[in-house]
Write an enzyme that holds these catalytic residues in place. Structure first.
Site, mmCIF file in Angstrom:
data_model
loop_
_atom_site.group_PDB
_atom_site.id
_atom_site.type_symbol
_atom_site.label_atom_id
_atom_site.label_comp_id
_atom_site.label_asym_id
_atom_site.label_seq_id
_atom_site.Cartn_x
_atom_site.Cartn_y
_atom_site.Cartn_z
ATOM 1 N N ASP A 121 9.372 1.950 -0.408
ATOM 2 C CA ASP A 121 8.484 3.064 0.662
ATOM 3 C C ASP A 121 8.706 2.535 1.816
ATOM 4 O OD1 ASP A 121 6.166 3.821 1.845
ATOM 5 O OD2 ASP A 121 4.619 3.102 0.237
ATOM 6 N N TYR A 140 0.853 -1.121 -0.017
ATOM 7 C CA TYR A 140 -0.044 0.008 -0.079
ATOM 8 C C TYR A 140 0.794 1.213 -0.022
ATOM 9 C CZ TYR A 140 -3.457 3.654 1.797
ATOM 10 O OH TYR A 140 -4.202 4.776 1.624
ATOM 11 N N LYS A 171 5.292 9.067 8.506
ATOM 12 C CA LYS A 171 4.819 8.693 10.016
ATOM 13 C C LYS A 171 5.971 9.126 10.944
ATOM 14 C CE LYS A 171 1.786 4.935 8.051
ATOM 15 N NZ LYS A 171 0.567 4.864 8.443
HETATM 16 N N1 HOZ Z 1 -3.007 3.947 5.748
HETATM 17 C C1 HOZ Z 1 -3.039 3.848 7.376
HETATM 18 C C2 HOZ Z 1 -2.753 2.450 7.674
HETATM 19 N N2 HOZ Z 1 -1.878 1.764 6.953
HETATM 20 C C3 HOZ Z 1 -4.206 4.192 7.741
HETATM 21 C C4 HOZ Z 1 -4.180 5.726 8.368
HETATM 22 C C5 HOZ Z 1 -5.235 6.254 9.134
HETATM 23 O O1 HOZ Z 1 -6.579 5.584 9.223
HETATM 24 O O2 HOZ Z 1 -4.950 6.834 10.165
#
Ligand code: HOZ
Length: 427
Positions: A239, A144, A267
């Protein structure tokens, strides 16, 4: 568990926000129920608006490696805030964070700060396309990379959680240049590149898959990708939005000793504030405007509050023994969970790299997205509620990673394992 106030808050939020949430996986619909509304966090714990306390392994989906409301971060944000919240002009803070990233991450010689992981991957791919003058890209099934149109094909995270193959609203034409292959199979990447001679701009992947649970690279896989992409002039992009500064200070690339051409971050480098970054070899990054002709911009990029929180986080992570501590806490937790599944006779596959860990409800070995998809999600859902009712907050999805932070204590680990034993015994 009393969650009357959260239920009421959710009823209200759904009137104004799609699904009542600002990112799909926060919604509990796939585990059956309503999301908790959080009032505050402190250390390893979060507290919902009904006053319930939970040991938190979501950690805001990864950024909070130091735990909630860490004093260094709060102090850094307060200090920056006193000078104003945004200028849209360069600050020395941005250079300081950029220098720390360059010094830490082997592949990054030059870095551009953005506002999210999605922006980072989208921009890195644009640069790779500009650099190679090629259009096609290779992505890995289950990885992802944010909600970029052409990267939602066979994506993990919410796409996997909600059982979608991709997203509506993406013209077929946009996804035409995205070729998808399985994880942990370098040979199929070679074949795909050879079947599309001089057409592949880049291969992008999470070096440790972190949005389909946790799937580490098998021995030789990343090295294989490095060799194949180098042979064919294809840009290799890691990534590391999740793994950067998480599995090691220098990310997965330093852990496995494989240096890509470009890296995406997010992050942790924002310490819980919105941030992203992409960087790589000088020669490639010189394509970025205003030096080069690949355009990318952002009003709030390099925001002083986010950058200050990031600097404070990286400084703390650079202190001695930090990663050893994360490793030993996560190892104790993983061993406890392993024993709990064995003693309760549960078919499970456990996966862990450093402070990222996953319990899949499957008897299969999980080495790629198809393996992860064999998990019994109904069983996971019952486990999720069993843990929540016992004061342990894990992600409401079989496919989202668990994160241990520096502030999880022995008592937290013992309490979590006790809760897991009880929850598993009732599945
Ligand atoms: N893409 C995030 C998890 N892999 C989710 C981010 C969120 O919902 O805060």
């Amino acid at each position: 568990m009393n969650n009357a106030k959260s239920s009421e808050a959710w009823r209200r939020s759904q009137k104004f926000i799609p699904g009542g949430v600002n990112s799909p996986v926060r919604n509990f619909s796939k585990v059956g129920g309503n999301p908790l509304f959080i009032q505050r966090g402190q250390g390893a714990k979060i507290y919902d608006i009904d006053g319930n306390e939970y040991i938190d392994y979501v950690a805001s989906w990864g950024p909070l490696i130091l735990g909630h409301a860490h004093p260094h971060i709060l102090q850094a944000i307060r200090g920056a805030m006193e000078n104003g919240t945004s200028f849209g002009a360069p600050t020395e803070l941005e250079t300081e964070l950029a220098e720390m990233i360059v010094n830490a991450v082997p592949s990054i010689e030059i870095v551009r700060l953005v506002n999210s992981g999605t922006e980072a991957t989208m921009s890195a791919i644009r640069v790779a396309r500009g650099y190679t003058a090629r259009d096609k890209i290779i992505k890995i099934d289950g990885c992802y990379h944010g909600h970029v149109d052409y990267l939602l094909a066979k994506a993990g995270s919410g796409i996997a959680t909600f059982g979608l193959s991709d997203s509506a609203g993406v013209p077929a034409d946009f996804a035409r240049n995205t070729l998808t292959v399985p994880f942990n199979d370098a040979e199929v990447v070679r074949q795909t590149i050879e079947a599309n001679p001089d057409q592949i701009a880049c291969v992008i992947l999470e070096p440790i898959m972190g949005n389909m649970g946790i799937i580490p690279p098998q021995e030789g896989y990343l090295q294989g990708l490095r060799e194949i992409t180098a042979q064919h002039g294809v840009v290799l992009i890691f990534d590391e939005v999740i793994t950067g500064f998480r599995v090691a200070y220098g990310g997965a690339q330093s852990l496995y000793g494989v240096t890509p051409d470009m890296t995406c971050l997010g992050k942790i480098i924002g310490g819980g504030m919105p941030v992203g970054a992409y960087g790589g070899k000088k020669e490639i990054m010189q394509q970025v405007a205003p030096e080069g002709e690949v355009y990318q911009a952002g009003t709030l990029s390099g925001n002083p509050l986010a950058v200050s929180a990031g600097i404070a986080t990286l400084k703390t992570l650079a202190e001695p023994d930090v990663y050893d501590q994360l490793e030993s806490t996560a190892q104790a937790l993983a061993e406890g969970l392993f024993d709990a599944t064995i003693s309760n006779g549960i078919d499970a596959f456990h996966s862990r790299v450093g402070s990222m860990l996953m319990l899949y409800f499957t008897g299969a070995e999980v080495v790629d997205a198809d393996g992860a998809r064999t998990s019994d999600v109904d069983r996971f859902n019952r486990y999720f509620w069993g843990m929540l009712e016992r004061g342990v907050y894990i992600a409401p999805s079989q496919f989202e990673a668990g994160f241990v932070s520096l502030v999880h204590s022995e008592a937290d680990v013992e309490g979590t394992v006790r809760s897991a034993n009880e929850a598993l015994s009732r599945l």
